[in-house]
Motif scaffolding. Sequence first.
Motif, PDB file in Angstrom:
ATOM      1  N   GLU A 218      -1.790  -5.981  -1.095  1.00  0.00           N
ATOM      2  CA  GLU A 218      -0.935  -4.973  -1.367  1.00  0.00           C
ATOM      3  C   GLU A 218      -0.783  -4.010  -0.355  1.00  0.00           C
ATOM      4  O   GLU A 218      -1.981  -3.903   0.512  1.00  0.00           O
ATOM      5  CB  GLU A 218      -1.486  -4.194  -2.714  1.00  0.00           C
ATOM      6  CG  GLU A 218      -1.784  -4.856  -4.011  1.00  0.00           C
ATOM      7  CD  GLU A 218      -2.708  -4.383  -4.632  1.00  0.00           C
ATOM      8  OE1 GLU A 218      -2.762  -3.455  -5.181  1.00  0.00           O
ATOM      9  OE2 GLU A 218      -3.990  -4.964  -4.514  1.00  0.00           O
ATOM     10  N   GLU A 252       4.148  -6.491  -3.855  1.00  0.00           N
ATOM     11  CA  GLU A 252       4.843  -5.184  -3.741  1.00  0.00           C
ATOM     12  C   GLU A 252       5.080  -4.937  -5.198  1.00  0.00           C
ATOM     13  O   GLU A 252       5.926  -3.891  -5.720  1.00  0.00           O
ATOM     14  CB  GLU A 252       6.153  -5.162  -3.071  1.00  0.00           C
ATOM     15  CG  GLU A 252       6.198  -5.560  -1.644  1.00  0.00           C
ATOM     16  CD  GLU A 252       6.281  -4.054  -0.829  1.00  0.00           C
ATOM     17  OE1 GLU A 252       6.134  -2.895  -1.231  1.00  0.00           O
ATOM     18  OE2 GLU A 252       6.444  -4.062   0.390  1.00  0.00           O
ATOM     19  N   CYS A 255       3.934  -1.009  -5.165  1.00  0.00           N
ATOM     20  CA  CYS A 255       4.536  -0.381  -4.023  1.00  0.00           C
ATOM     21  C   CYS A 255       6.034  -0.460  -3.803  1.00  0.00           C
ATOM     22  O   CYS A 255       6.587   0.256  -2.989  1.00  0.00           O
ATOM     23  CB  CYS A 255       3.814  -0.845  -2.474  1.00  0.00           C
ATOM     24  SG  CYS A 255       2.058  -0.814  -2.459  1.00  0.00           S
ATOM     25  N   THR A 260       6.171   4.347  -2.296  1.00  0.00           N
ATOM     26  CA  THR A 260       5.307   4.897  -1.155  1.00  0.00           C
ATOM     27  C   THR A 260       6.587   5.839  -0.394  1.00  0.00           C
ATOM     28  O   THR A 260       5.974   6.125   0.968  1.00  0.00           O
ATOM     29  CB  THR A 260       4.787   3.783  -0.460  1.00  0.00           C
ATOM     30  OG1 THR A 260       5.598   3.016   0.126  1.00  0.00           O
ATOM     31  CG2 THR A 260       3.756   2.813  -1.028  1.00  0.00           C
ATOM     32  N   GLY A 265       6.774  -0.872   0.224  1.00  0.00           N
ATOM     33  CA  GLY A 265       5.578  -0.477   0.761  1.00  0.00           C
ATOM     34  C   GLY A 265       5.413  -0.865   1.934  1.00  0.00           C
ATOM     35  O   GLY A 265       4.864  -0.401   2.993  1.00  0.00           O
TER      36      GLY A 265
END
Length: 375
Positions: A218, A252, A255, A260, A265
């Motif tokens: 991640e 993702e 994210c 983010t 992300g």
Amino acid sequence: MDGTAQLLDIDRRYLVHPLHHPEEHKTPLFVVSAHGAMLRDADGREVIDGLSGLWNVNIGHGRGELADAAAEQMRKVAFASAYVGATNEPAIRLGEKIVKHAYANSSGVYFTTAGAESNEAAFKTARYYWKVKDKPNKIKIISRIHAYHGVTMAAMSATGMSAYHKMFGPLVPGFIQVAAPYAYRWQGNEEPGIGAAEAVEKAILAEGPDTVAAVIAEPVMGAGGVIVPPRTYWDKIQAVLRKYDILLVADEVICGFGRTGSFWGSETFGMKPDIVTMAKQLSAGFMPIAAVMMNQRVYEVLRENSNRNVSFAHGITYSGHPASAACALEVLKIYEEQKIIDRARDLAPHFLRQLHSFADHPLVGECRGVGLVGA
Ligand code: PLP
């Protein structure tokens, strides 16, 4: 016994819940309706949906246009297979749209119904890639301690939390976990970025670079405790992966889609993944749909493979389900028209300032976060 008590009684008699434990299900949250960020439970109490469902309801509850998009599509056709030799319009349009939101060299999209299923498909895609490239021994997957990648068999084996392994072991062979960036800081390492990258390189060398297919990560660990990597972390990891020719899979699932402060992300952290897995916010929680996106390098081996003996024999019934895809298309339209990603980026400084205002509280050890994710 009133209606709610009766339903809960039936629930306890028949339902097996994710992470099932009877003690922890004595007074479950029983949501009956919701609007915006507010949930209403069976007793009429209103509570804030602070976790946005399970990190998925990022444009709120009660979006009638999303229900309409799914219903309209369902009226046209119950289901249309997307197995090779068949297709449907919402899946086609959604695939195109996802790629348009991605990096310059993103190309192929494969649909699934959940985050874990996307990660399973990513592992298989990485193995498939190396087999086509005549490197059949590159099969191992490296992940990090504290990572969460789902809990189906292979995804669980990449998930770096022992609580999820304890009653379901052994893990799938060929899955290796290395220290998370933070673990090094806890051990007092001065330069956590370098230490963590070394952990990946050490594992690659111990296993043999010719046996490692991919590293999955991640961009910022979510369920493991919002572990924001040090600034140098991803550059160093990616240099190692280039050195040993190993694919990078960016998970993702949390994210992606603005969480983010950027669309992905990976953008926030300067990652250039070969494979991206996404889920939750693809449909903003309204329908179960998820996906795996491949860059040109990986997608080419699928697109240009004319050898039937090595076909990509992977699939699920509901890959590219038309109603789910139609709903996700409408979600992406909302992200665009209402500039949701810009909004996440603009709100982030305020959110993080407020989060850090708890730092001096006697019960708080640390505040950390990025964009609109914090712990
Ligand atoms: N990957 C990450 C980063 C997640 O946070 C999750 C779920 O929270 C998953 C994968 C698994 O997704 P699912 O529960 O849809 O299988």
